[in-house]
Design an enzyme around this catalytic site. Structure first.
Site, PDB file in Angstrom:
ATOM      1  N   GLU A 291      15.914  -9.440  28.573  1.00 20.28           N
ATOM      2  CA  GLU A 291      15.420  -8.089  28.862  1.00 20.28           C
ATOM      3  C   GLU A 291      14.419  -8.056  30.028  1.00 20.28           C
ATOM      4  OE1 GLU A 291      15.840  -6.039  24.470  1.00 20.28           O
ATOM      5  OE2 GLU A 291      14.174  -7.416  24.780  1.00 20.28           O
TER       6      GLU A 291
ATOM      7  N   GLY B 152      19.830  -0.401  18.793  1.00 21.05           N
ATOM      8  CA  GLY B 152      20.988   0.094  18.046  1.00 21.05           C
ATOM      9  C   GLY B 152      21.031   1.611  18.170  1.00 21.05           C
TER      10      GLY B 152
ATOM     11  N   ILE C 180      18.752  -3.654  12.163  1.00 19.25           N
ATOM     12  CA  ILE C 180      19.486  -2.726  11.293  1.00 19.25           C
ATOM     13  C   ILE C 180      20.987  -2.955  11.463  1.00 19.25           C
ATOM     14  CG2 ILE C 180      19.902  -0.300  10.705  1.00 19.25           C
ATOM     15  CD1 ILE C 180      17.000  -1.201  10.157  1.00 19.25           C
TER      16      ILE C 180
ATOM     17  N   MET D 160      12.797  -2.874  17.594  1.00 18.84           N
ATOM     18  CA  MET D 160      11.801  -3.618  16.825  1.00 18.84           C
ATOM     19  C   MET D 160      10.406  -3.700  17.479  1.00 18.84           C
ATOM     20  SD  MET D 160      14.317  -6.640  15.375  1.00 18.84           S
ATOM     21  CE  MET D 160      13.037  -7.349  14.344  1.00 18.84           C
ATOM     22  N   GLU D 161      10.188  -2.991  18.575  1.00 16.23           N
ATOM     23  CA  GLU D 161       8.893  -3.116  19.264  1.00 16.23           C
ATOM     24  C   GLU D 161       8.270  -1.797  19.729  1.00 16.23           C
ATOM     25  OE1 GLU D 161      11.702  -4.762  20.532  1.00 16.23           O
ATOM     26  OE2 GLU D 161      11.327  -6.577  19.355  1.00 16.23           O
TER      27      GLU D 161
ATOM     28  N   ASP E 242      24.617  -1.808  20.210  1.00 15.39           N
ATOM     29  CA  ASP E 242      25.377  -1.795  18.944  1.00 15.39           C
ATOM     30  C   ASP E 242      25.100  -0.469  18.241  1.00 15.39           C
ATOM     31  OD1 ASP E 242      22.753  -3.651  18.339  1.00 15.39           O
ATOM     32  OD2 ASP E 242      22.954  -2.228  16.998  1.00 15.39           O
TER      33      ASP E 242
HETATM   34  N1  ADE Z   1      18.041  -4.043  18.818  1.00 14.02           N
HETATM   35  C1  ADE Z   1      19.332  -3.954  19.175  1.00 14.02           C
HETATM   36  N2  ADE Z   1      20.083  -3.568  18.142  1.00 14.02           N
HETATM   37  C2  ADE Z   1      19.250  -3.419  17.092  1.00 14.02           C
HETATM   38  C3  ADE Z   1      19.439  -3.063  15.739  1.00 14.02           C
HETATM   39  N3  ADE Z   1      20.654  -2.784  15.260  1.00 14.02           N
HETATM   40  N4  ADE Z   1      18.356  -3.028  14.923  1.00 14.02           N
HETATM   41  C4  ADE Z   1      17.124  -3.326  15.416  1.00 14.02           C
HETATM   42  N5  ADE Z   1      16.897  -3.685  16.674  1.00 14.02           N
HETATM   43  C5  ADE Z   1      17.942  -3.721  17.521  1.00 14.02           C
END
Ligand code: ADE
Length: 237
Positions: A11, A77, A153, A173-174, A197
Site C-alpha cells: 500500500e 472490503g 471481515i 482495519m485502520e 474483496d
Molecule cells: N481489507 C481488505 N479487505 C478487508 C476485509 N474484508 N475486512 C477487513 N479489512 C479488509
C-alpha cells in the site's frame, strides 16, 4: 507536511519509490520515510494491520513530523450496494464497528469521550479527492462511511450487520483509529480505499487475487492528489 499511512508494504512501497531527498527514521516499530513527493514535503509509513498500529503511527506523525494533513490509503472490503472490486471509496466519515458499549446503553460505535460514533473526514479533502479521482480513475468512485475493526471481515452476516448498523460502504482495519488521532490532534484527514474483496465468504480468495491491483490504484490516485492538495491550499505544508 503531509503524512501518508498504509497498513501493508504493497500500500505504500510505490510511494516511497517516488520520493526524493529521503531520510528514514524508525519509531515505535514503524519506519518513517520523510522526503519530497510530487514536489510536496511528505512522510510515508507502513503501520502494520489494525487499530493500535495505526493509532501509534498517526500519533507519531503528529508529534514527530508535525503533519498538518494525514491520508490513509490502501485496500478494503466493499460492503455497500454496488461497491465492487476495483472501485474506490473515499471517506466522508469513519466509525469503529467493533467499539461497542451498547450493553451500557450507548449507541453501537459511540466513543464516549468524543461523544460521537462517526468521525467526519475533512470535507475539503473528501471533495477534492473525489474530484481528482473522477478525473483520473476509470472505475466507480463512491463517497461514504468507512467502518474499521480489528478483524478481516469474510462473512455475509457480519458485513450485513456492519452495513445496516453504520451505513458503511467499506470495511478495513485502520482508518477510524487514524481518524480519532487526527480529531484529537486537530489534523485534517481523509481515508481512501480501493476495493479488493466483498467481505463475504470468498473475501480471502478475492483479497489474494486483487489486493495488489487495488493497492496500486490508491497509490496512483495519491500521486495526482498530492499536487492537487498543494495547489488547493496555496500555503506551505
Ligand atoms: N481489507 C481488505 N479487505 C478487508 C476485509 N474484508 N475486512 C477487513 N479489512 C479488509
Amino acid at each position: 507536511m503531509i503524512g501518508i499511512i498504509g497498513a501493508m508494504d504493497m500500500e505504500v512501497d510505490g510511494l516511497k519509490e517516488k520520493m526524493s531527498s529521503v531520510t528514514v527514521e524508525s519509531i515505535g516499530g514503524s519506519a518513517f520515510y520523510q522526503g519530497v513527493l510530487c514536489g510536496v514535503p511528505c512522510v510515508v509509513a507502513r503501520c502494520g494491520e489494525g487499530k493500535v498500529n495505526a493509532a501509534m503511527c498517526a500519533q507519531t506523525m503528529a508529534l514527530q513530523f508535525q503533519t498538518s494533513i494525514l491520508i490513509n490509503i490502501g485496500v478494503a472490503g466493499g460492503i455497500g450496494k454496488g461497491v465492487c472490486v476495483g472501485d474506490l471509496v473515499i471517506s466522508n466519515g469513519l466509525v469503529q464497528h467493533d467499539f461497542d458499549l451498547s450493553d451500557l446503553g450507548y449507541q453501537k460505535g459511540l466513543i464516549t469521550n468524543l461523544e460521537k460514533a462517526v468521525i467526519p473526514a475533512t470535507p475539503m479533502l473528501t471533495s477534492l479527492t473525489a474530484h481528482v479521482a473522477r478525473e483520473v480513475y476509470d472505475g466507480n468512485v463512491h463517497i461514504g462511511i468507512i467502518a474499521t475493526g480489528d478483524q478481516f471481515i469474510a462473512s455475509r452476516d457480519k458485513l450485513l450487520d456492519i452495513h445496516s448498523t453504520f451505513h458503511a460502504m467499506a470495511c478495513e482495519m485502520e482508518g477510524a483509529a487514524i481518524a480519532q488521532v487526527c480529531l484529537l490532534n486537530q489534523i485534517d484527514f481523509v481515508v481512501i480505499r480501493a476495493i479488493s474483496d466483498n467481505a463475504d465468504e470468498k473475501a480471502d480468495v478475492s483479497f489474494e487475487q486483487f489486493a495488489p491491483m487495488a493497492a496500486q490504484k490508491s497509490i496512483d490516485l495519491m500521486l495526482k492528489l498530492i499536487p492537487a492538495i498543494n495547489t488547493q491550499r496555496g500555503i506551505s505544508l
